[in-house]
Design an enzyme around this catalytic site. Structure first.
Site, short mmCIF file in Angstrom:
data_model
loop_
_atom_site.label_atom_id
_atom_site.label_comp_id
_atom_site.label_asym_id
_atom_site.label_seq_id
_atom_site.Cartn_x
_atom_site.Cartn_y
_atom_site.Cartn_z
N HIS A 1 0.62 4.82 -2.64
CA HIS A 1 -0.50 5.90 -3.25
C HIS A 1 -1.63 5.29 -3.62
CE1 HIS A 1 -1.16 9.35 -5.81
NE2 HIS A 1 -1.22 8.53 -6.81
N ASP B 1 -6.01 11.16 -6.22
CA ASP B 1 -4.89 11.87 -6.95
C ASP B 1 -5.73 12.93 -7.62
OD1 ASP B 1 -2.23 11.10 -8.30
OD2 ASP B 1 -3.42 11.30 -10.06
#
Length: 300
Positions: A278, A110
């Site tokens: 994610h 991320d």
């Protein structure tokens, strides 16, 4: 602190990166150095499920980014430059140098993958191999923003609003913000160890945390794009081996073509989707290890 129980045997350091900026870092393991960089809205704790296995093969350096966790949270400059990925990457380089490592591998998730990308561009001599988790390059994601992406990644556009509106809203209930951002993803909150979740909530409630996070995103929507466009115009590319992994149930899979986008900026790209959303290191640690252990072993 819950983080200590998640990293038994690891040492904690506060390393000065810049004037008045200290980077909280954990180290442990043995072997060649491997830098692990977390994303939003988390801290270095995200790696706790994979750290024991990685530590059998690598000396792990696991910091909190500036603005996050127990690292310093300086006030943002007018152009947000002190939260640019260039400056955040320099933090990481200085951490590694002060620990005695001039060449190392990098694994970033991320926001941490965006810092890692800039680190590998600006300091190519230092980074041997790079693995990025659940991102396409920042410039590609902004230039290809669709309605579907904007709805799913609403926080990108909330956090970049001028100070101090988003800061005040987050500070009203930091734990709720953390749970909303993380819990809206495909797996909900079930993959997270309660100790890790408590640590993310604690860190987000620290003074200056909301501002630091907002400045990270403001920089990405401004000065970071300037740096990325300059690289594109000048033909600057990554030449090191790059592993791109993403969640098959995540937004990056639905809205972008990660391998194609990474090949636009890098010469040696491999990777693919993993069976998760994610938060790969916490949702699918074994699948992640099966990819990164052999990839980074080539530098050992």
């Amino acid at each position: 602190m819950d983080a200590n129980s998640l990293y038994p045997g690891f040492e904690v350091h506060d390393i000065e990166s810049d004037v008045g900026v200290r980077i909280r870092t954990r180290t442990g393991g043995r072997g060649s150095p491997l830098l692990l960089i977390h994303g939003h809205p988390q801290t270095h704790v995200i790696w706790h499920k994979v750290a024991p296995a990685l530590a059998e093969h690598f000396t792990l350096v696991i910091p909190d980014l500036r603005g996050y966790g127990d690292s310093s949270k300086p006030r943002g400059e007018a152009d947000h430059a002190n939260y640019s990925k260039r400056v955040m990457a320099r933090d990481m380089l200085r951490v590694m140098q002060k620990l005695g490592y001039s060449r190392f591998g990098v694994l970033g998730h991320d926001r941490g993958a965006r810092v890692a990308h800039r680190l590998a561009i600006d300091h190519a001599q230092a980074v041997q191999r790079l693995a990025v988790l659940d991102v396409a390059p920042t410039l590609a994601m902004y230039e290809q923003t669709s309605e579907a992406f904007a709805r799913a990644y609403w926080h990108w556009f909330f956090l970049i609003q001028p100070a101090s509106l988003p800061e005040r809203l987050i500070e009203a209930d930091p734990a709720a913000y953390v749970r909303e951002v993380m819990g809206r993803r495909s797996a909900g909150l079930s993959p997270f160890d309660p100790r890790a979740l408590r640590e993310y909530e604690r860190a987000f409630a620290l003074p200056g945390a909301a501002h630091g996070v907002c400045e990270d995103y403001r920089a990405s929507a401004g000065i970071d794009l300037e740096h990325d466009r300059m690289d594109r115009e000048q033909g600057v590319r990554l030449t090191l081996p790059l592993l791109a992994l993403w969640g098959q149930d995540g937004v990056v899979q639905r809205c972008f073509k990660p391998i194609e986008e990474w090949k636009r900026v890098a010469d040696d790209v491999r990777g693919g989707p993993l069976p998760c959303g994610h938060y790969i290191a916490e949702e699918a640690p074994e699948a992640l290890l099966s990819e990164v252990l052999p990839f980074f072993a080539e530098t050992a």
